[in-house]
Enzyme design. Structure first.
Site, PDB file in Angstrom:
ATOM      1  N   SER A   1     -43.375  21.848 -53.229  1.00  0.00           N
ATOM      2  CA  SER A   1     -42.727  22.944 -53.669  1.00  0.00           C
ATOM      3  C   SER A   1     -42.924  23.385 -54.835  1.00  0.00           C
ATOM      4  O   SER A   1     -42.845  22.359 -55.847  1.00  0.00           O
ATOM      5  CB  SER A   1     -41.297  22.673 -53.125  1.00  0.00           C
ATOM      6  OG  SER A   1     -40.206  23.557 -53.861  1.00  0.00           O
TER       7      SER A   1
ATOM      8  N   TYR B   1     -33.767  17.018 -53.826  1.00  0.00           N
ATOM      9  CA  TYR B   1     -34.891  17.811 -53.313  1.00  0.00           C
ATOM     10  C   TYR B   1     -36.028  18.090 -54.300  1.00  0.00           C
ATOM     11  O   TYR B   1     -37.218  17.743 -53.931  1.00  0.00           O
ATOM     12  CB  TYR B   1     -34.255  19.324 -52.969  1.00  0.00           C
ATOM     13  CG  TYR B   1     -35.719  20.047 -52.198  1.00  0.00           C
ATOM     14  CD1 TYR B   1     -36.045  19.688 -51.004  1.00  0.00           C
ATOM     15  CD2 TYR B   1     -36.128  21.130 -52.776  1.00  0.00           C
ATOM     16  CE1 TYR B   1     -37.012  20.317 -50.132  1.00  0.00           C
ATOM     17  CE2 TYR B   1     -37.152  21.808 -52.151  1.00  0.00           C
ATOM     18  CZ  TYR B   1     -37.608  21.658 -50.858  1.00  0.00           C
ATOM     19  OH  TYR B   1     -38.600  22.351 -50.516  1.00  0.00           O
TER      20      TYR B   1
HETATM   21  P1  NDP Z   1     -38.389  24.962 -41.505  1.00  0.00           P
HETATM   22  O1  NDP Z   1     -37.042  24.021 -41.652  1.00  0.00           O
HETATM   23  O2  NDP Z   1     -38.479  26.361 -41.320  1.00  0.00           O
HETATM   24  O3  NDP Z   1     -39.329  24.108 -40.723  1.00  0.00           O
HETATM   25  C1  NDP Z   1     -39.327  22.599 -41.025  1.00  0.00           C
HETATM   26  C2  NDP Z   1     -40.572  21.898 -40.131  1.00  0.00           C
HETATM   27  O4  NDP Z   1     -40.462  20.669 -40.367  1.00  0.00           O
HETATM   28  C3  NDP Z   1     -40.270  22.051 -38.678  1.00  0.00           C
HETATM   29  O5  NDP Z   1     -41.360  22.151 -37.991  1.00  0.00           O
HETATM   30  C4  NDP Z   1     -39.505  20.572 -38.387  1.00  0.00           C
HETATM   31  O6  NDP Z   1     -39.644  20.389 -36.804  1.00  0.00           O
HETATM   32  C5  NDP Z   1     -40.188  19.936 -39.192  1.00  0.00           C
HETATM   33  N1  NDP Z   1     -39.378  18.477 -39.476  1.00  0.00           N
HETATM   34  C6  NDP Z   1     -38.295  18.603 -40.119  1.00  0.00           C
HETATM   35  N2  NDP Z   1     -37.839  17.338 -40.197  1.00  0.00           N
HETATM   36  C7  NDP Z   1     -38.696  16.539 -39.537  1.00  0.00           C
HETATM   37  C8  NDP Z   1     -38.854  15.212 -39.211  1.00  0.00           C
HETATM   38  N3  NDP Z   1     -37.947  14.249 -39.521  1.00  0.00           N
HETATM   39  N4  NDP Z   1     -39.799  14.796 -38.575  1.00  0.00           N
HETATM   40  C9  NDP Z   1     -40.859  15.650 -38.270  1.00  0.00           C
HETATM   41  N5  NDP Z   1     -40.798  16.759 -38.401  1.00  0.00           N
HETATM   42  C10 NDP Z   1     -39.988  17.584 -39.170  1.00  0.00           C
HETATM   43  O7  NDP Z   1     -38.935  24.710 -42.991  1.00  0.00           O
HETATM   44  P2  NDP Z   1     -40.047  25.407 -43.766  1.00  0.00           P
HETATM   45  O8  NDP Z   1     -41.452  25.908 -42.718  1.00  0.00           O
HETATM   46  O9  NDP Z   1     -39.779  26.530 -44.672  1.00  0.00           O
HETATM   47  O10 NDP Z   1     -40.704  24.352 -44.740  1.00  0.00           O
HETATM   48  C11 NDP Z   1     -41.976  23.553 -44.507  1.00  0.00           C
HETATM   49  C12 NDP Z   1     -42.279  22.846 -45.764  1.00  0.00           C
HETATM   50  O11 NDP Z   1     -42.336  23.869 -46.774  1.00  0.00           O
HETATM   51  C13 NDP Z   1     -41.370  21.637 -45.919  1.00  0.00           C
HETATM   52  O12 NDP Z   1     -42.010  20.464 -46.527  1.00  0.00           O
HETATM   53  C14 NDP Z   1     -40.343  22.292 -47.146  1.00  0.00           C
HETATM   54  O13 NDP Z   1     -39.874  21.565 -48.069  1.00  0.00           O
HETATM   55  C15 NDP Z   1     -41.652  23.176 -47.889  1.00  0.00           C
HETATM   56  N6  NDP Z   1     -41.128  24.498 -48.675  1.00  0.00           N
HETATM   57  C16 NDP Z   1     -40.376  25.316 -47.808  1.00  0.00           C
HETATM   58  C17 NDP Z   1     -39.994  26.647 -48.901  1.00  0.00           C
HETATM   59  C18 NDP Z   1     -39.377  27.645 -48.300  1.00  0.00           C
HETATM   60  O14 NDP Z   1     -38.863  28.518 -48.935  1.00  0.00           O
HETATM   61  N7  NDP Z   1     -39.412  27.782 -46.821  1.00  0.00           N
HETATM   62  C19 NDP Z   1     -40.437  26.653 -50.396  1.00  0.00           C
HETATM   63  C20 NDP Z   1     -40.819  25.398 -50.870  1.00  0.00           C
HETATM   64  C21 NDP Z   1     -41.315  24.237 -50.020  1.00  0.00           C
HETATM   65  P3  NDP Z   1     -38.353  20.033 -36.025  1.00  0.00           P
HETATM   66  O15 NDP Z   1     -37.721  21.460 -35.944  1.00  0.00           O
HETATM   67  O16 NDP Z   1     -39.147  19.811 -34.593  1.00  0.00           O
HETATM   68  O17 NDP Z   1     -37.636  19.154 -36.434  1.00  0.00           O
END
Ligand code: NDP
Length: 237
Positions: A132, A146
């Site tokens: 991030s 975070y």
């Molecule tokens: P979402 O919350 O929209 O999606 C998160 C994804 O990660 C889902 O597919 C979820 O799967 C999966 N996930 C979460 N926890 C677990 C777990 N314990 N085990 C396996 N899978 C897990 O998040 P984003 O798409 O926005 O974020 C994706 C990445 O990008 C993250 O690492 C986040 O920190 C990073 N990021 C996002 C930003 C943003 O503004 N959106 C900015 C900067 C970084 P499920 O629902 O099946 O649990």
């Protein structure tokens, strides 16, 4: 022919948001894609059907489950660790168990997954972790734990790039700024505050992040390693 046509790709955390866009992108390129989910079974099954990919449940908070999933999915040409959670708020009020759970998902899982993938990854393989821009710039209160997890990703990327570079395996982080997903919706409460800090007054699209991931996985990026690739609309500028 696209960059990852025929490559074996595993996306940890691919059911929603940025991860789902990465799954779609690699599938469209002709890669053999599998991905994991934790809570979103229906979304994962729909995505797998739509893209011809394989979905399996693995909780990234469980170290041994992550290691087993990577081992059983290998050997891999490309590993993408996208799964992450953002627990924001007053550090004096946060539940330490929940903070530790975030550390397991955002820090421990990428490390153990990357190491396990590298055991059988062929020369020239790619390891990409979604960090991030908060690893570089925090910008507002409530982000300490975070941001710690995303700064930790940077150290891991630099270190593993040194360890695996002799095998031409690259290790990189992609660092999004605000991206329109369930985690940070473009119509959410943080919008105006975020836009006040950004020269580009919009959220990024998951597909834009997936494009950068695909480039890092492709043949043009073979000399790119140990680096953080920020895609943030200028949030960190
Ligand atoms: P979402 O919350 O929209 O999606 C998160 C994804 O990660 C889902 O597919 C979820 O799967 C999966 N996930 C979460 N926890 C677990 C777990 N314990 N085990 C396996 N899978 C897990 O998040 P984003 O798409 O926005 O974020 C994706 C990445 O990008 C993250 O690492 C986040 O920190 C990073 N990021 C996002 C930003 C943003 O503004 N959106 C900015 C900067 C970084 P499920 O629902 O099946 O649990």
């Amino acid at each position: 022919m696209a960059g990852t046509d025929g490559k074996r790709v595993l996306v940890l955390g691919g059911s929603r948001g940025i991860g789902a866009a990465i799954v779609r992108r690699f599938a469209a390129e002709g890669a053999k894609v599998s991905f994991t989910y934790s809570g979103s079974r229906e979304a994962a099954e729909r995505l797998a059907e739509e893209t011809g990919t394989v979905a399996a449940r693995t909780d990234n908070a469980e170290r041994n489950a992550v290691i087993a999933r990577v081992r059983d999915s290998g050997p891999l040409d490309v590993l993408v660790v996208n799964a992450g959670v953002a627990m924001l708020g007053d550090p004096l009020e946060q539940d330490p168990d929940e903070v530790d759970r975030m550390f397991r998902i955002n820090v421990h899982a990428p490390y153990h997954a990357a190491v396990e993938a590298a055991r059988r990854m062929p020369d020239g393989g790619r390891i990409i972790v979604i960090g991030s821009v908060n690893g570089d710039r925090v910008g507002f209160p409530g982000v300490a734990a975070y941001a710690l997890t995303k700064s930790a990703v940077q150290g891991m990327v630099r270190g593993l790039a040194r360890d695996f570079g002799p095998r031409s395996i690259t290790v990189n982080a992609v660092q999004p700024g605000p991206v329109d997903t369930d985690m940070n919706p473009a119509d959410g409460p943080l919008r105006d505050m975020l836009y006040g800090m950004m020269p580009m007054k919009r959220h990024g699209r998951p597909e834009e992040v997936a494009g950068m991931v695909a480039w890092l996985a492709g043949p043009e990026a073979g000399f790119v390693t140990g680096a953080m690739h920020t895609i943030d609309g200028g949030f960190g500028a």
